[in-house]
Design an enzyme around this catalytic site. Structure first.
Site, PDB file in Angstrom:
ATOM      1  N   GLY A   1       0.871  -1.086   0.124  1.00  0.00           N
ATOM      2  CA  GLY A   1       0.019  -0.075   0.024  1.00  0.00           C
ATOM      3  C   GLY A   1       0.877   1.404  -0.156  1.00  0.00           C
TER       4      GLY A   1
ATOM      5  N   TYR B   1     -14.187  -1.397   8.918  1.00  0.00           N
ATOM      6  CA  TYR B   1     -12.701  -1.202   9.052  1.00  0.00           C
ATOM      7  C   TYR B   1     -12.240  -1.180  10.565  1.00  0.00           C
ATOM      8  CZ  TYR B   1      -8.858   2.139   8.978  1.00  0.00           C
ATOM      9  OH  TYR B   1      -7.612   2.836   9.180  1.00  0.00           O
TER      10      TYR B   1
ATOM     11  N   ASP C   1      -0.883  -7.149  -5.307  1.00  0.00           N
ATOM     12  CA  ASP C   1      -2.257  -7.361  -4.584  1.00  0.00           C
ATOM     13  C   ASP C   1      -1.904  -8.148  -3.210  1.00  0.00           C
ATOM     14  OD1 ASP C   1      -4.799  -7.778  -3.588  1.00  0.00           O
ATOM     15  OD2 ASP C   1      -5.477  -7.716  -5.733  1.00  0.00           O
TER      16      ASP C   1
ATOM     17  N   LYS D   1      -9.233  -4.100  11.766  1.00  0.00           N
ATOM     18  CA  LYS D   1      -8.063  -3.655  12.528  1.00  0.00           C
ATOM     19  C   LYS D   1      -8.150  -4.070  13.971  1.00  0.00           C
ATOM     20  CE  LYS D   1      -6.246  -1.200   9.264  1.00  0.00           C
ATOM     21  NZ  LYS D   1      -4.443  -1.292   8.761  1.00  0.00           N
TER      22      LYS D   1
HETATM   23  P1  NAD Z   1      -4.670   4.897   1.652  1.00  0.00           P
HETATM   24  O1  NAD Z   1      -5.873   4.649   1.283  1.00  0.00           O
HETATM   25  O2  NAD Z   1      -3.980   6.362   1.403  1.00  0.00           O
HETATM   26  O3  NAD Z   1      -3.754   3.833   1.071  1.00  0.00           O
HETATM   27  C1  NAD Z   1      -3.717   2.629   0.979  1.00  0.00           C
HETATM   28  C2  NAD Z   1      -3.023   1.914  -0.184  1.00  0.00           C
HETATM   29  O4  NAD Z   1      -3.604   0.627  -0.098  1.00  0.00           O
HETATM   30  C3  NAD Z   1      -3.683   2.683  -1.540  1.00  0.00           C
HETATM   31  O5  NAD Z   1      -2.556   2.965  -2.314  1.00  0.00           O
HETATM   32  C4  NAD Z   1      -4.426   1.420  -2.176  1.00  0.00           C
HETATM   33  O6  NAD Z   1      -4.011   1.350  -3.571  1.00  0.00           O
HETATM   34  C5  NAD Z   1      -3.630   0.057  -1.410  1.00  0.00           C
HETATM   35  N1  NAD Z   1      -4.308  -1.104  -1.384  1.00  0.00           N
HETATM   36  C6  NAD Z   1      -5.712  -1.093  -1.494  1.00  0.00           C
HETATM   37  N2  NAD Z   1      -6.144  -2.430  -1.574  1.00  0.00           N
HETATM   38  C7  NAD Z   1      -4.896  -3.218  -1.865  1.00  0.00           C
HETATM   39  C8  NAD Z   1      -4.536  -4.408  -2.132  1.00  0.00           C
HETATM   40  N3  NAD Z   1      -5.660  -5.432  -2.245  1.00  0.00           N
HETATM   41  N4  NAD Z   1      -3.463  -4.993  -2.211  1.00  0.00           N
HETATM   42  C9  NAD Z   1      -2.452  -4.124  -2.115  1.00  0.00           C
HETATM   43  N5  NAD Z   1      -2.714  -2.672  -1.722  1.00  0.00           N
HETATM   44  C10 NAD Z   1      -3.809  -2.320  -1.803  1.00  0.00           C
HETATM   45  O7  NAD Z   1      -4.333   4.673   3.409  1.00  0.00           O
HETATM   46  P2  NAD Z   1      -3.361   5.622   4.029  1.00  0.00           P
HETATM   47  O8  NAD Z   1      -4.065   6.516   4.872  1.00  0.00           O
HETATM   48  O9  NAD Z   1      -2.118   5.766   3.507  1.00  0.00           O
HETATM   49  O10 NAD Z   1      -3.311   4.207   5.355  1.00  0.00           O
HETATM   50  C11 NAD Z   1      -2.008   3.324   5.422  1.00  0.00           C
HETATM   51  C12 NAD Z   1      -2.384   2.566   6.524  1.00  0.00           C
HETATM   52  O11 NAD Z   1      -2.455   3.052   7.805  1.00  0.00           O
HETATM   53  C13 NAD Z   1      -3.901   1.670   6.487  1.00  0.00           C
HETATM   54  O12 NAD Z   1      -3.447   0.407   6.970  1.00  0.00           O
HETATM   55  C14 NAD Z   1      -4.840   2.514   7.351  1.00  0.00           C
HETATM   56  O13 NAD Z   1      -5.602   1.620   8.091  1.00  0.00           O
HETATM   57  C15 NAD Z   1      -3.763   3.053   8.427  1.00  0.00           C
HETATM   58  N6  NAD Z   1      -4.245   4.210   9.100  1.00  0.00           N
HETATM   59  C16 NAD Z   1      -4.344   5.419   8.298  1.00  0.00           C
HETATM   60  C17 NAD Z   1      -4.667   6.379   8.990  1.00  0.00           C
HETATM   61  C18 NAD Z   1      -4.588   7.773   8.216  1.00  0.00           C
HETATM   62  O14 NAD Z   1      -5.365   8.715   8.928  1.00  0.00           O
HETATM   63  N7  NAD Z   1      -4.313   7.925   7.094  1.00  0.00           N
HETATM   64  C19 NAD Z   1      -5.194   6.420  10.171  1.00  0.00           C
HETATM   65  C20 NAD Z   1      -5.165   5.155  10.889  1.00  0.00           C
HETATM   66  C21 NAD Z   1      -4.530   4.154  10.500  1.00  0.00           C
HETATM   67  C1  AKB Z   2     -10.244   6.976   8.500  1.00  0.00           C
HETATM   68  O1  AKB Z   2     -10.663   7.941   8.889  1.00  0.00           O
HETATM   69  O2  AKB Z   2     -10.597   5.908   8.145  1.00  0.00           O
HETATM   70  C2  AKB Z   2      -8.421   6.843   8.912  1.00  0.00           C
HETATM   71  C3  AKB Z   2      -8.167   6.359  10.166  1.00  0.00           C
HETATM   72  C4  AKB Z   2      -8.266   7.255  11.414  1.00  0.00           C
HETATM   73  O3  AKB Z   2      -7.926   5.267  10.471  1.00  0.00           O
HETATM   74  N1  AKB Z   2      -8.094   8.184   8.797  1.00  0.00           N
END
Ligand code: NAD
Ligand code: AKB
Length: 315
Positions: free
Chosen positions: A9, A141, A51, A145
């Site tokens: 990702g 979601y 993937d 998690k």
């Molecule tokens: P994002 O949605 O921006 O990026 C997720 C990436 O995963 C995308 O580039 C997508 O193409 C890829 N993806 C989706 N399905 C896939 C698959 N089957 N195989 C491979 N890749 C795949 O998410 P993010 O904000 O960069 O978050 C990254 C991680 O951090 C996630 O696990 C998310 O749950 C966690 N997270 C993010 C936040 C936030 O605020 N951004 C907060 C809490 C947790």
């Molecule tokens: C979302 O809003 O889904 C993410 C998170 C807090 O995990 N930014």
């Protein structure tokens, strides 16, 4: 064995920034970014299509590159997850289980699993949420998690796999425009105000959520992964906190820089998701066990976001 890192990702909001930080920390050649789509622009060095649901390909990439660490970011976030619960469970949990199973019997020594404040639910204490608390999330979601955290702990205890995890709050960054999350308003607003001078928020003005500037999140991730294993007593997910604010407080801060900015509120289905999450987080365990400390407060984050997002549109 040389450190060789796979990032899944890697083209997402966190992945794009983390990949660059890991390259700086470990060297360009040591980092293999992967995703299901390729970015139009930017650094494609060592990029592989992967993937997470393709177990054969996952095994192949890990073996070919002799991967020793995985930062497993691939996931479907809270708001998008509600459109397709079964797919979200499959990507977020089953994808992770394939990785853990491969990790157990391969060259992989360490895994980073990004958890989230979405593991909390309406039965969790919302203020200063403790590390060990009730976890009854109501989004798919959050459920995926929360289960992922338990599996991380299981693999650590049962097989000695060095899995480390953070419950990230909403992350605020200028490098990309996030989509699919509930905390996304806090990034979208900068782009809309700078482009159009106005923003319609999908949460009510008093919805308080825990947030963090991207540089703090990236530093926390690398510091946790560098910490001595014996110091880390928590193998589910560490609570992590920096700033906590409402849309009204964020917009008031933005107005100090852009006085003519205008804001409206039109809550949608994401309001119920936000209402089920915590308002603030007690992260004292992360602060004690691996010396976590945030550096960005609300005024500093807003100042940087306005400066960096403005540059994009001027260019
Ligand atoms: P994002 O949605 O921006 O990026 C997720 C990436 O995963 C995308 O580039 C997508 O193409 C890829 N993806 C989706 N399905 C896939 C698959 N089957 N195989 C491979 N890749 C795949 O998410 P993010 O904000 O960069 O978050 C990254 C991680 O951090 C996630 O696990 C998310 O749950 C966690 N997270 C993010 C936040 C936030 O605020 N951004 C907060 C809490 C947790
Ligand atoms: C979302 O809003 O889904 C993410 C998170 C807090 O995990 N930014």
């Amino acid at each position: 064995m040389d450190t060789k890192i796979l990032v899944t990702g890697a083209n997402g909001q966190i992945g794009q920034v983390l990949t660059q930080a890991l390259k700086k920390h470990h060297g360009d050649e040591q980092v293999i970014p992967s995703d299901i789509t390729k970015l139009d622009q930017g650094d494609h060095t060592n990029f592989v299509f992967l993937d997470i649901l393709n177990e054969v390909r996952l095994r192949e990439v890990i073996a070919d590159h002799k991967i020793t660490q995985v930062y497993h970011l691939a996931a479907i976030l809270s708001a998008n997850g509600e459109w397709n619960p079964m797919k979200t469970w499959n990507v977020n949990l089953n994808g992770y289980l394939s990785l853990l199973e491969i990790a157990r019997v391969s060259t992989i020594k360490k895994v980073f699993f990004p958890s989230t404040i979405a593991v909390f639910g309406s039965t969790t204490p919302q203020m200063n949420t403790p590390q060990d608390t009730i976890l009854e999330p109501t989004t798919i979601y959050g459920m995926s998690k929360c289960s992922g955290e338990l599996w991380s702990n299981y693999y650590h205890k049962r097989y000695g796999l060095d899995v480390r995890s953070i419950r990230y709050p909403g992350i605020i960054s200028h490098q990309s425009i996030p989509a699919g999350g509930t905390t996304d308003y806090a990034v979208e607003v900068f782009h809309e105000i700078i482009k159009h001078g106005s923003y319609e928020c999908f949460l009510t003005q008093n919805t308080r959520l825990p947030m963090m500037y991207i540089d703090d999140a990236i530093r926390a991730t690398i510091e946790l992964m560098d910490a001595p294993s014996d110091d880390l007593k928590t193998r589910t997910g560490y609570n992590l906190s920096a700033i906590s604010f409402t849309p009204f407080e964020l917009f008031t801060e933005i107005k100090k820089h852009i006085p003519l900015a205008s804001f409206r509120y039109k809550p949608d289905f994401r309001q119920a998701i936000a209402d089920s999450w915590s308002e603030s987080i007690d992260d004292s365990r992360a602060r004690t066990e691996w010396n976590w400390d945030h550096q960005y407060d609300l005024p500093k984050m807003v100042e940087i976001m306005i400066k960096e997002v403005s540059k994009k549109y001027k260019a």
